[in-house]
Design a protein around this motif. Structure first.
Motif, short mmCIF file in Angstrom:
data_model
loop_
_atom_site.label_atom_id
_atom_site.label_comp_id
_atom_site.label_asym_id
_atom_site.label_seq_id
_atom_site.Cartn_x
_atom_site.Cartn_y
_atom_site.Cartn_z
N ASN A 84 0.76 -0.93 -0.11
CA ASN A 84 -0.25 0.09 -0.03
C ASN A 84 0.93 1.20 -0.05
O ASN A 84 1.82 1.39 0.46
CB ASN A 84 -0.98 0.19 1.28
CG ASN A 84 -1.90 -1.03 1.27
OD1 ASN A 84 -2.37 -1.47 0.05
ND2 ASN A 84 -2.39 -1.41 2.34
N SER A 86 0.53 3.73 1.83
CA SER A 86 0.87 4.05 3.05
C SER A 86 2.04 3.47 3.65
O SER A 86 2.78 3.89 4.40
CB SER A 86 -0.58 3.84 4.09
OG SER A 86 -0.90 2.63 4.04
N ASP A 87 1.90 1.96 3.48
CA ASP A 87 3.20 1.36 3.90
C ASP A 87 4.41 1.93 3.34
O ASP A 87 5.54 1.80 3.74
CB ASP A 87 2.90 -0.21 3.77
CG ASP A 87 1.91 -0.56 4.56
OD1 ASP A 87 1.57 -0.24 5.64
OD2 ASP A 87 1.03 -1.84 4.35
N GLU A 113 -3.60 11.01 -0.27
CA GLU A 113 -4.18 10.21 -1.51
C GLU A 113 -4.67 10.89 -2.71
O GLU A 113 -4.19 10.71 -3.71
CB GLU A 113 -5.30 9.39 -0.73
CG GLU A 113 -5.11 8.33 0.15
CD GLU A 113 -4.72 8.55 1.54
OE1 GLU A 113 -4.93 9.81 1.97
OE2 GLU A 113 -4.02 7.80 2.05
#
Length: 179
Positions: A84, A86-87, A113
């Motif tokens: 992801n 985010s990761d 995002e």
């Protein structure tokens, strides 16, 4: 600093001021030794004339690092994210994603995002303008699950379908600095 021209400007200004550096990367400079405050002011003023700014506040620097990671990912990398966003950002910047997301939204006024999607669509616009790939190939290159998914996001962000955008004679793209 989001382009190679910006790096060249920074290097030139550092050299004019006689400041030694180990590297100038997009968004980051490592100056050797301590720099007197008056020299930093001179550098800041010179950069400002070129439309750049000198950042020394840690939060602004971190937000710039988030922006640069996204720009590198969307504009300069062919690799598909295996994790992801985010990761990816958490691992790359060594910060908790919630902290990054809150800080980014506070400073930039949009979510990470939204910033990421806006850059993806700018890259899609660039590929459409180049007219070397068809929409299916662009969707694949930009890691969309389908042409339909790409088209929906494109329309949501630009208000146009990709095919309508392609038909426009005066295609208006934003520079990376203005996205």
């Amino acid at each position: 600093m989001v382009c190679i021209r910006c790096q060249m400007v920074v290097k030139a200004e550092l050299e004019k001021l006689g400041l030694k550096y180990t590297y100038v990367k997009i968004g980051e400079v490592n100056i050797i030794g301590n720099v007197a405050p008056e020299r930093l002011k001179q550098l800041g003023a010179a950069l400002k004339k070129s439309g750049l700014c000198l950042m020394d506040d840690k939060k602004s620097i971190l937000v710039e690092k988030v922006k640069l990671a996204i720009i590198e990912l969307t504009h300069y990398s062919e690799d598909q994210l295996k994790i992801n966003l985010s990761d990816y950002l958490s691992e790359k910047l060594n910060y908790d994603y919630t902290y990054l997301a809150n800080l980014f939204s506070e400073v930039k006024g949009i979510t990470i995002e939204k910033f990421y999607l806006t850059h993806k669509i700018e890259r899609v616009k660039e590929l459409i303008v180049y007219d070397e790939l068809n929409l299916t190939e662009i969707a694949y290159k930009m890691h969309y699950s389908s042409v339909s998914h790409l088209s929906n996001q494109f329309k949501k962000i630009t208000g146009l379908t990709p095919s309508h955008f392609k038909k426009l004679k005066n295609k208006r793209r934003k520079t990376l600095e203005n996205v």
